[in-house]
Design a protein around this motif. Structure first.
Motif, PDB file in Angstrom:
ATOM      1  N   ARG A  16      67.260 -25.815  10.357  1.00 22.02           N
ATOM      2  CA  ARG A  16      66.641 -27.046   9.882  1.00 22.02           C
ATOM      3  C   ARG A  16      65.306 -26.808   9.189  1.00 22.02           C
ATOM      4  O   ARG A  16      64.771 -27.721   8.567  1.00 22.02           O
ATOM      5  CB  ARG A  16      66.450 -28.019  11.044  1.00 22.02           C
ATOM      6  N   TYR A  17      64.741 -25.611   9.289  1.00 17.72           N
ATOM      7  CA  TYR A  17      63.491 -25.310   8.598  1.00 17.72           C
ATOM      8  C   TYR A  17      63.714 -24.482   7.331  1.00 17.72           C
ATOM      9  O   TYR A  17      62.796 -23.862   6.814  1.00 17.72           O
ATOM     10  CB  TYR A  17      62.532 -24.577   9.536  1.00 17.72           C
ATOM     11  N   THR A  18      64.949 -24.494   6.820  1.00 21.48           N
ATOM     12  CA  THR A  18      65.246 -23.813   5.562  1.00 21.48           C
ATOM     13  C   THR A  18      64.434 -24.426   4.425  1.00 21.48           C
ATOM     14  O   THR A  18      64.318 -25.648   4.308  1.00 21.48           O
ATOM     15  CB  THR A  18      66.745 -23.921   5.248  1.00 21.48           C
ATOM     16  N   LEU A  19      63.876 -23.584   3.574  1.00 25.43           N
ATOM     17  CA  LEU A  19      63.019 -24.045   2.482  1.00 25.43           C
ATOM     18  C   LEU A  19      63.840 -24.533   1.297  1.00 25.43           C
ATOM     19  O   LEU A  19      64.981 -24.116   1.093  1.00 25.43           O
ATOM     20  CB  LEU A  19      62.075 -22.925   2.063  1.00 25.43           C
ATOM     21  N   VAL A  20      63.233 -25.401   0.498  1.00 23.89           N
ATOM     22  CA  VAL A  20      63.831 -25.941  -0.716  1.00 23.89           C
ATOM     23  C   VAL A  20      62.934 -25.554  -1.883  1.00 23.89           C
ATOM     24  O   VAL A  20      61.708 -25.620  -1.776  1.00 23.89           O
ATOM     25  CB  VAL A  20      63.967 -27.472  -0.629  1.00 23.89           C
ATOM     26  N   GLY A  21      63.529 -25.130  -3.004  1.00 25.79           N
ATOM     27  CA  GLY A  21      62.722 -24.779  -4.171  1.00 25.79           C
ATOM     28  C   GLY A  21      63.279 -23.586  -4.904  1.00 25.79           C
ATOM     29  O   GLY A  21      64.448 -23.215  -4.743  1.00 25.79           O
ATOM     30  N   GLU A  22      62.437 -22.961  -5.728  1.00 30.22           N
ATOM     31  CA  GLU A  22      62.832 -21.807  -6.522  1.00 30.22           C
ATOM     32  C   GLU A  22      61.891 -20.636  -6.274  1.00 30.22           C
ATOM     33  O   GLU A  22      60.693 -20.829  -6.066  1.00 30.22           O
ATOM     34  CB  GLU A  22      62.836 -22.150  -8.016  1.00 30.22           C
ATOM     35  N   ASP A  23      62.451 -19.433  -6.306  1.00 31.04           N
ATOM     36  CA  ASP A  23      61.668 -18.214  -6.162  1.00 31.04           C
ATOM     37  C   ASP A  23      62.361 -17.129  -6.966  1.00 31.04           C
ATOM     38  O   ASP A  23      63.361 -16.562  -6.521  1.00 31.04           O
ATOM     39  CB  ASP A  23      61.570 -17.819  -4.681  1.00 31.04           C
ATOM     40  N   ASP A  24      61.847 -16.868  -8.169  1.00 27.80           N
ATOM     41  CA  ASP A  24      62.486 -15.933  -9.106  1.00 27.80           C
ATOM     42  C   ASP A  24      63.919 -16.382  -9.385  1.00 27.80           C
ATOM     43  O   ASP A  24      64.123 -17.476  -9.862  1.00 27.80           O
ATOM     44  CB  ASP A  24      62.421 -14.506  -8.566  1.00 27.80           C
ATOM     45  N   TRP A  36      66.521 -15.456   1.385  1.00 32.27           N
ATOM     46  CA  TRP A  36      65.926 -16.784   1.506  1.00 32.27           C
ATOM     47  C   TRP A  36      65.331 -16.954   2.897  1.00 32.27           C
ATOM     48  O   TRP A  36      65.857 -16.451   3.881  1.00 32.27           O
ATOM     49  CB  TRP A  36      66.956 -17.872   1.239  1.00 32.27           C
ATOM     50  N   LYS A  37      64.218 -17.730   2.959  1.00 28.50           N
ATOM     51  CA  LYS A  37      63.440 -17.816   4.195  1.00 28.50           C
ATOM     52  C   LYS A  37      63.348 -19.231   4.741  1.00 28.50           C
ATOM     53  O   LYS A  37      63.707 -20.209   4.083  1.00 28.50           O
ATOM     54  CB  LYS A  37      62.033 -17.274   3.948  1.00 28.50           C
ATOM     55  N   ASP A  38      62.865 -19.306   5.968  1.00 29.78           N
ATOM     56  CA  ASP A  38      62.510 -20.589   6.560  1.00 29.78           C
ATOM     57  C   ASP A  38      60.989 -20.717   6.554  1.00 29.78           C
ATOM     58  O   ASP A  38      60.270 -19.827   6.107  1.00 29.78           O
ATOM     59  CB  ASP A  38      63.108 -20.748   7.961  1.00 29.78           C
ATOM     60  N   SER A  70      63.935 -31.033  18.720  1.00 33.88           N
ATOM     61  CA  SER A  70      64.127 -29.931  19.644  1.00 33.88           C
ATOM     62  C   SER A  70      63.945 -28.647  18.865  1.00 33.88           C
ATOM     63  O   SER A  70      64.778 -28.295  18.059  1.00 33.88           O
ATOM     64  CB  SER A  70      65.539 -29.974  20.247  1.00 33.88           C
ATOM     65  N   ASP A  71      62.862 -27.942  19.104  1.00 34.07           N
ATOM     66  CA  ASP A  71      62.521 -26.799  18.279  1.00 34.07           C
ATOM     67  C   ASP A  71      63.287 -25.552  18.681  1.00 34.07           C
ATOM     68  O   ASP A  71      63.569 -25.316  19.829  1.00 34.07           O
ATOM     69  CB  ASP A  71      61.024 -26.493  18.386  1.00 34.07           C
ATOM     70  N   ALA A  72      63.560 -24.753  17.681  1.00 33.68           N
ATOM     71  CA  ALA A  72      64.232 -23.485  17.922  1.00 33.68           C
ATOM     72  C   ALA A  72      63.462 -22.389  17.238  1.00 33.68           C
ATOM     73  O   ALA A  72      63.010 -22.529  16.133  1.00 33.68           O
ATOM     74  CB  ALA A  72      65.665 -23.533  17.378  1.00 33.68           C
ATOM     75  N   SER A  73      63.308 -21.256  17.887  1.00 31.83           N
ATOM     76  CA  SER A  73      62.686 -20.116  17.236  1.00 31.83           C
ATOM     77  C   SER A  73      63.717 -19.496  16.327  1.00 31.83           C
ATOM     78  O   SER A  73      64.889 -19.414  16.648  1.00 31.83           O
ATOM     79  CB  SER A  73      62.222 -19.100  18.290  1.00 31.83           C
ATOM     80  N   HIS A  74      63.277 -19.070  15.165  1.00 34.87           N
ATOM     81  CA  HIS A  74      64.197 -18.554  14.157  1.00 34.87           C
ATOM     82  C   HIS A  74      64.286 -17.044  14.271  1.00 34.87           C
ATOM     83  O   HIS A  74      63.303 -16.340  14.122  1.00 34.87           O
ATOM     84  CB  HIS A  74      63.720 -18.941  12.755  1.00 34.87           C
TER      85      HIS A  74
END
Length: 343
Positions: free
Chosen positions: A168-176, A143-145, A41-45
């Motif tokens: 649920r579309y939160t990103l995983v990883g490193e940025d600076d 932090w972004k999605d 079920s999609d949600a706009s962020h």
């Protein structure tokens, strides 16, 4: 299995509505099928004020939900402060081949081994809880999605909970100086109650990474969260963590026990045991490929089976630029495959 039991791990937000998301054309209901391909079920962020530099390889265009291909990722992966990698074997007669996953146990662990004819394979189709923990410098979390929306932009990332359906579309990883890790809880203890005459020989995590454009060098570390680091999922959408929530700083904020920090003091991955890697390599933009981890030693999960209070789940992390991993509230939730041997 999978969805058969009630959810009692932290505060799960049950969402029944469907909202459109222009970057992900996934309009099915948010229930999991027995095949493990859950619809979404999609949600706009919505994003709050505040600008941030675009994440590496910013997502663009719409994603198709076709393409259920499975590939193994069993070579190298990032290390993120976790302890040494432990792998397992169903044959017990090799010194290790990371490309096939046919490796013997290392580190003095006592794994259960049996002939392939005696093995039983079961799959937990989806985690029953997942959450993100995010850290970054400064007072405004940037932090972004995967829609390139800033999730908060006002309050510190370290203090926020990312457990709600909406993130649920939160990103995983490193940025600076910023970092995000993904927590997964499968309730293996309950699942194994149906297999009391068996023990876990090994396990593999299977997940779907996604990005809107081609990516290379995509890999992940899979850690077994420290047994003392049980956590709350929480129900906040990148908002300040409160009772029943977790954050980068705290694994639990409990009404009676107060704030309980991660054992490492710096999030779940640093205190976990590195159990497997997922080497995706090249990822085609907009594709939804399944990727297996290398084997997780059954001995690492044995405490979960013996004592439900020891099960703190898995943590997925990476040192690459931020990227999406589909979670239980999006299409293609992570799956945990267990290889069992008779006791």
């Amino acid at each position: 299995m999978g969805w058969r039991r009630s959810i009692a791990f932290g505060s799960l937000a049950l969402v029944a509505c469907t909202i459109g998301n222009p970057s992900f054309q996934e309009s099915d209901g948010a229930t999991a099928s027995e095949s493990g391909s859950a619809s979404d079920s999609d949600a706009s962020h919505s994003s709050t004020s505040g600008s941030a530099s675009a994440s590496t390889g910013a997502a663009s265009g719409s994603a198709s939900d076709s393409g259920d291909t499975s590939t193994g990722g069993e070579s190298t992966g990032p290390t993120t402060g976790v302890t040494s990698l432990v792998t397992t074997s169903t044959t017990g007669d090799t010194t290790g081949d990371a490309t096939t996953g046919d490796t013997t146990t290392t580190g003095g662990m006592n794994d259960v081994l049996c002939d392939i004819e005696a093995q039983l394979e079961i799959t937990i189709d989806t985690p029953i809880a997942n959450a993100y923990v995010v850290t970054s410098g400064g007072e405004a979390c940037q932090w972004k999605d995967s829609d390139n929306n800033t999730l908060n932009g006002v309050q510190p990332c370290d203090d926020l909970n990312f457990g709600a359906f909406e993130v649920r579309y939160t990103l995983v990883g490193e940025d600076d100086d910023a970092r995000s890790e993904m927590l997964l809880f499968f309730d293996v203890h309950t699942e194994m109650q149906d297999y009391m005459d068996y023990a876990i020989s090994s396990a593999r995590l299977e997940l779907v990474p996604w990005w809107g454009s081609d990516r290379s060098g995509v890999n992940f570390s899979v850690g077994v969260v420290a047994y003392e680091d049980t956590w709350f999922q929480g129900d906040k959408a990148a908002q300040l963590a409160d009772y029943g929530d977790s954050s980068w700083k705290f694994r639990k904020i409990d009404a009676q026990l107060g704030t309980l920090p991660w054992s490492s003091g710096v999030g779940p991955a640093a205190g976990s045991t590195l159990a497997a890697v997922i080497d995706v390599g090249e990822l085609a933009g907009g594709d939804h490929p399944w990727h297996f981890s290398s084997p997780i030693a059954g001995s690492l999960l044995a405490p979960w089976v013996a004592d439900s209070e020891k099960e703190a789940g898995l943590v997925v992390s990476t040192t690459i630029g931020p990227i999406l991993i589909k979670n239980k509230d999006a299409n293609y939730p992570p799956r945990l495959h267990l290889t069992l041997c008779p006791k």
